[in-house]
Scaffold this motif. Structure first.
Motif, PDB file in Angstrom:
ATOM      1  N   GLY A  52      78.183  88.589  96.044  1.00 38.40           N
ATOM      2  CA  GLY A  52      78.910  89.676  96.682  1.00 38.40           C
ATOM      3  C   GLY A  52      78.650  89.673  98.177  1.00 38.40           C
ATOM      4  N   THR A  53      79.428  90.455  98.909  1.00 40.24           N
ATOM      5  CA  THR A  53      79.222  90.547 100.356  1.00 40.24           C
ATOM      6  C   THR A  53      79.015  92.000 100.761  1.00 40.24           C
ATOM      7  OG1 THR A  53      81.605  90.687 100.771  1.00 40.24           O
ATOM      8  CG2 THR A  53      80.594  88.496 100.851  1.00 40.24           C
ATOM      9  N   ILE A  54      78.077  92.201 101.684  1.00 39.96           N
ATOM     10  CA  ILE A  54      77.839  93.503 102.296  1.00 39.96           C
ATOM     11  C   ILE A  54      77.847  93.302 103.804  1.00 39.96           C
ATOM     12  CG2 ILE A  54      76.169  95.355 102.655  1.00 39.96           C
ATOM     13  CD1 ILE A  54      75.240  95.047  99.823  1.00 39.96           C
ATOM     14  N   ASN A  55      78.782  93.947 104.463  1.00 43.66           N
ATOM     15  CA  ASN A  55      78.920  93.803 105.927  1.00 43.66           C
ATOM     16  C   ASN A  55      79.014  92.341 106.352  1.00 43.66           C
ATOM     17  OD1 ASN A  55      78.744  96.545 105.960  1.00 43.66           O
ATOM     18  ND2 ASN A  55      76.800  96.671 107.065  1.00 43.66           N
ATOM     19  N   GLY A  56      79.722  91.542 105.548  1.00 44.99           N
ATOM     20  CA  GLY A  56      79.925  90.144 105.892  1.00 44.99           C
ATOM     21  C   GLY A  56      78.818  89.202 105.481  1.00 44.99           C
ATOM     22  N   ARG A  57      77.704  89.725 104.948  1.00 44.63           N
ATOM     23  CA  ARG A  57      76.589  88.869 104.522  1.00 44.63           C
ATOM     24  C   ARG A  57      76.735  88.557 103.033  1.00 44.63           C
ATOM     25  NH1 ARG A  57      71.342  87.971 106.419  1.00 44.63           N
ATOM     26  NH2 ARG A  57      71.394  89.794 107.814  1.00 44.63           N
ATOM     27  N   ALA A  58      76.742  87.285 102.681  1.00 45.28           N
ATOM     28  CA  ALA A  58      76.817  86.877 101.273  1.00 45.28           C
ATOM     29  C   ALA A  58      75.455  87.060 100.617  1.00 45.28           C
ATOM     30  CB  ALA A  58      77.264  85.426 101.164  1.00 45.28           C
ATOM     31  N   ILE A  59      75.446  87.694  99.450  1.00 43.06           N
ATOM     32  CA  ILE A  59      74.210  88.002  98.722  1.00 43.06           C
ATOM     33  C   ILE A  59      74.405  87.653  97.260  1.00 43.06           C
ATOM     34  CG2 ILE A  59      72.612  89.846  98.036  1.00 43.06           C
ATOM     35  CD1 ILE A  59      73.531  91.393 100.537  1.00 43.06           C
ATOM     36  N   THR A  60      73.388  87.066  96.659  1.00 43.43           N
ATOM     37  CA  THR A  60      73.402  86.825  95.219  1.00 43.43           C
ATOM     38  C   THR A  60      72.821  88.048  94.518  1.00 43.43           C
ATOM     39  OG1 THR A  60      73.272  84.415  95.355  1.00 43.43           O
ATOM     40  CG2 THR A  60      72.459  85.435  93.338  1.00 43.43           C
ATOM     41  N   PHE A  61      73.602  88.658  93.641  1.00 47.29           N
ATOM     42  CA  PHE A  61      73.167  89.828  92.883  1.00 47.29           C
ATOM     43  C   PHE A  61      72.868  89.429  91.447  1.00 47.29           C
ATOM     44  CE2 PHE A  61      75.482  91.771  96.366  1.00 47.29           C
ATOM     45  CZ  PHE A  61      74.706  92.886  96.671  1.00 47.29           C
ATOM     46  N   ILE A  62      71.740  89.931  90.939  1.00 46.33           N
ATOM     47  CA  ILE A  62      71.329  89.690  89.560  1.00 46.33           C
ATOM     48  C   ILE A  62      70.876  91.023  88.990  1.00 46.33           C
ATOM     49  CG2 ILE A  62      69.695  88.492  88.045  1.00 46.33           C
ATOM     50  CD1 ILE A  62      69.432  86.363  90.294  1.00 46.33           C
ATOM     51  N   GLY A  63      71.259  91.331  87.752  1.00 46.59           N
ATOM     52  CA  GLY A  63      70.829  92.607  87.199  1.00 46.59           C
ATOM     53  C   GLY A  63      70.971  92.691  85.693  1.00 46.59           C
ATOM     54  N   ASN A  64      70.178  93.576  85.110  1.00 52.21           N
ATOM     55  CA  ASN A  64      70.320  93.882  83.686  1.00 52.21           C
ATOM     56  C   ASN A  64      71.554  94.757  83.496  1.00 52.21           C
ATOM     57  OD1 ASN A  64      66.929  94.323  84.099  1.00 52.21           O
ATOM     58  ND2 ASN A  64      67.687  92.709  82.758  1.00 52.21           N
ATOM     59  N   ARG A  65      72.252  94.539  82.382  1.00 49.31           N
ATOM     60  CA  ARG A  65      73.473  95.309  82.115  1.00 49.31           C
ATOM     61  C   ARG A  65      73.387  95.897  80.711  1.00 49.31           C
ATOM     62  NH1 ARG A  65      78.921  92.322  83.392  1.00 49.31           N
ATOM     63  NH2 ARG A  65      77.972  90.753  82.042  1.00 49.31           N
ATOM     64  N   LYS A  66      73.364  97.241  80.642  1.00 51.37           N
ATOM     65  CA  LYS A  66      73.297  97.925  79.351  1.00 51.37           C
ATOM     66  C   LYS A  66      74.673  98.243  78.799  1.00 51.37           C
ATOM     67  CE  LYS A  66      68.820 100.302  79.691  1.00 51.37           C
ATOM     68  NZ  LYS A  66      68.151 101.622  79.744  1.00 51.37           N
ATOM     69  N   GLY A  67      75.625  98.500  79.679  1.00 49.64           N
ATOM     70  CA  GLY A  67      76.944  98.935  79.242  1.00 49.64           C
ATOM     71  C   GLY A  67      77.126 100.418  79.468  1.00 49.64           C
ATOM     72  N   ALA A  68      78.379 100.832  79.632  1.00 41.15           N
ATOM     73  CA  ALA A  68      78.683 102.219  79.988  1.00 41.15           C
ATOM     74  C   ALA A  68      78.950 103.115  78.782  1.00 41.15           C
ATOM     75  CB  ALA A  68      79.897 102.250  80.918  1.00 41.15           C
ATOM     76  N   ASN A  69      79.179 102.529  77.616  1.00 42.33           N
ATOM     77  CA  ASN A  69      79.446 103.322  76.411  1.00 42.33           C
ATOM     78  C   ASN A  69      78.892 102.579  75.200  1.00 42.33           C
ATOM     79  OD1 ASN A  69      81.489 101.308  75.677  1.00 42.33           O
ATOM     80  ND2 ASN A  69      82.770 102.298  77.245  1.00 42.33           N
ATOM     81  N   PHE A  70      79.075 103.166  74.013  1.00 42.05           N
ATOM     82  CA  PHE A  70      78.467 102.584  72.813  1.00 42.05           C
ATOM     83  C   PHE A  70      78.955 101.156  72.556  1.00 42.05           C
ATOM     84  CE2 PHE A  70      78.509 101.787  68.188  1.00 42.05           C
ATOM     85  CZ  PHE A  70      77.141 101.821  67.955  1.00 42.05           C
ATOM     86  N   LYS A  71      80.264 100.933  72.719  1.00 36.89           N
ATOM     87  CA  LYS A  71      80.808  99.586  72.496  1.00 36.89           C
ATOM     88  C   LYS A  71      80.180  98.587  73.457  1.00 36.89           C
ATOM     89  CE  LYS A  71      85.137  96.967  72.315  1.00 36.89           C
ATOM     90  NZ  LYS A  71      86.618  97.038  72.483  1.00 36.89           N
ATOM     91  N   ASP A  72      80.087  98.967  74.740  1.00 38.86           N
ATOM     92  CA  ASP A  72      79.463  98.083  75.730  1.00 38.86           C
ATOM     93  C   ASP A  72      77.981  97.902  75.451  1.00 38.86           C
ATOM     94  OD1 ASP A  72      81.812  97.695  77.057  1.00 38.86           O
ATOM     95  OD2 ASP A  72      81.402  99.118  78.676  1.00 38.86           O
ATOM     96  N   ASN A  73      77.317  98.965  74.988  1.00 38.40           N
ATOM     97  CA  ASN A  73      75.900  98.866  74.641  1.00 38.40           C
ATOM     98  C   ASN A  73      75.661  97.761  73.624  1.00 38.40           C
ATOM     99  OD1 ASN A  73      75.377 102.469  74.730  1.00 38.40           O
ATOM    100  ND2 ASN A  73      75.240 100.980  76.368  1.00 38.40           N
ATOM    101  N   VAL A  74      76.520  97.721  72.610  1.00 37.42           N
ATOM    102  CA  VAL A  74      76.381  96.703  71.555  1.00 37.42           C
ATOM    103  C   VAL A  74      76.664  95.317  72.114  1.00 37.42           C
ATOM    104  CG1 VAL A  74      77.277  95.892  69.352  1.00 37.42           C
ATOM    105  CG2 VAL A  74      76.915  98.340  69.722  1.00 37.42           C
ATOM    106  N   LEU A  75      77.746  95.188  72.896  1.00 34.99           N
ATOM    107  CA  LEU A  75      78.104  93.886  73.468  1.00 34.99           C
ATOM    108  C   LEU A  75      77.024  93.373  74.420  1.00 34.99           C
ATOM    109  CD1 LEU A  75      81.909  94.403  74.237  1.00 34.99           C
ATOM    110  CD2 LEU A  75      80.911  92.971  72.442  1.00 34.99           C
ATOM    111  N   CYS A  76      76.374  94.308  75.131  1.00 29.32           N
ATOM    112  CA  CYS A  76      75.343  93.924  76.104  1.00 29.32           C
ATOM    113  C   CYS A  76      73.938  94.013  75.515  1.00 29.32           C
ATOM    114  CB  CYS A  76      75.447  94.813  77.334  1.00 29.32           C
ATOM    115  SG  CYS A  76      76.992  94.639  78.235  1.00 29.32           S
ATOM    116  N   ASN A  77      73.858  94.232  74.214  1.00 25.47           N
ATOM    117  CA  ASN A  77      72.560  94.252  73.529  1.00 25.47           C
ATOM    118  C   ASN A  77      71.606  95.269  74.161  1.00 25.47           C
ATOM    119  OD1 ASN A  77      71.025  93.270  71.378  1.00 25.47           O
ATOM    120  ND2 ASN A  77      69.950  91.771  72.652  1.00 25.47           N
ATOM    121  N   TYR A  78      72.182  96.381  74.631  1.00 27.14           N
ATOM    122  CA  TYR A  78      71.411  97.484  75.235  1.00 27.14           C
ATOM    123  C   TYR A  78      70.543  97.004  76.404  1.00 27.14           C
ATOM    124  CZ  TYR A  78      72.913 100.407  71.348  1.00 27.14           C
ATOM    125  OH  TYR A  78      73.677 101.123  70.453  1.00 27.14           O
ATOM    126  N   GLY A  79      71.013  95.979  77.092  1.00 30.73           N
ATOM    127  CA  GLY A  79      70.291  95.496  78.271  1.00 30.73           C
ATOM    128  C   GLY A  79      69.127  94.579  77.966  1.00 30.73           C
TER     129      GLY A  79
END
Length: 311
Positions: free
Chosen positions: A77-104
């Motif tokens: 991603g870019t912030i103010n023109g600077r390219a940055i590598t973003f890495i993060g845990n993802r839990k999901g926003a709802n129950f379906k996403d929770n299951v797909l993302c294995n609750y993070g």
């Protein structure tokens, strides 16, 4: 021009007051309340913060060894023109996403994807920003067969000597080795309602107190809140979430995180990489050192004294 300066001053004062009030807000909240808030369904996650902060973002997939893990998001991603590598845990926003993302809870391929992206960032001179929000790495049979322990251990080793700036933010649950797998960096921050610990309070209560119902007591003894870890100098600072609970403002917190990223990278990106690595290793080795009149572990020892005989 006068109006612009007045506006900037007013905005700065409001931001300083909000940051100064974090400690007071945290002190009025128990450790168990912070645990519940960190787990709250619908709490903003890595994906939401990335979307709010970045001018644009391209997600990258796969570890090039086994597959893609939805519980770990990564990309550029870019912030103010600077390219940055973003890495993060993802839990999901709802129950379906929770299951797909294995609750993070990531499998080995999630941590290997994170390492692949971090090494790619090192190669092209991009800084790395990690968002931590997981109860822990996935403890399933398949994960063990594919080497979850080795994957996390390799990340600890490689991130500690990565020749590019690394910033880590605990935005929810920071659980065990699952959090450490992307938590080694130059600076570590926590949101005010986040928690960070070697095990969940329920696990602590079950294993050490022999009573799962004592999870609230365990949470207090474990010193897992942002204010506790700030007092131990394990984290660099606490980032406000306005008033916590349902009134958390993701845009407000995302803007504060963005300002921290801009400020820190402006300094860290100008430092020689050899200095960065030396500082990072020194910081890691310094964790656990304590100076003061009262040791933080005394309450923990009192809890141990109340446990039943483990034989």
């Amino acid at each position: 021009m006068h109006d612009e300066k007045e506006f900037d001053l007013e905005s700065s004062v409001e931001r300083i007051e909000s940051i100064a009030g974090v400690e007071k807000q945290c002190e009025g909240r128990s450790s168990w309340e912070c645990v519940l808030l960190s787990r709250r369904q619908g709490r903003p996650g890595a994906q939401q913060y990335i979307d709010l902060m970045c001018d644009d973002f391209v997600e990258l997939h796969g570890d090039r060894l086994y597959g893609d893990d939805r519980a770990m998001i990564g990309g550029i991603g870019t912030i103010n023109g600077r390219a940055i590598t973003f890495i993060g845990n993802r839990k999901g926003a709802n129950f379906k996403d929770n299951v797909l993302c294995n609750y993070g809870m990531s499998n080995p391929e999630g941590y290997r994807k994170a390492l692949r992206l971090a090494k790619q960032a090192e190669k092209f001179g991009r800084p790395v920003v990690c968002f931590i929000d997981t109860p822990g790495a996935y403890p399933g049979l398949g994960a063990e067969e594919r080497g979850i322990g080795e994957a996390i251990a390799r990340n600890l080793k490689e991130f500690s000597v990565l020749k590019t700036p690394v910033l880590s933010f605990i935005i929810g649950e920071g659980g065990s080795g699952g959090a450490l797998g992307i938590g080694v960096g130059d600076k570590l921050y926590m949101l005010e309602n986040a928690v960070y610990s070697v095990i969940t309070p329920e696990g602590f209560a079950s294993i050490l107190l022999r009573d799962p119902s004592r999870a609230q007591e365990a949470a207090e003894a474990m010193k897992m809140t942002a204010r506790d870890l700030k007092s131990f100098n394990i984290i660099h600072d606490i980032i406000p979430e306005v008033s916590g609970g349902a009134s958390v403002d993701p845009a407000f917190t995302a803007n504060l995180i963005k300002q921290v990223i801009i400020r820190d990278l402006a300094i860290l990106c100008d430092k020689p990489v050899e200095n960065l690595v030396r500082y990072r290793i020194k910081k890691i080795r310094g964790i656990g050192e304590y100076q003061g009149e009262k040791a933080w572990w005394e309450p923990l020892l009192r809890v141990f004294q109340q446990t039943v005989d483990l034989k």
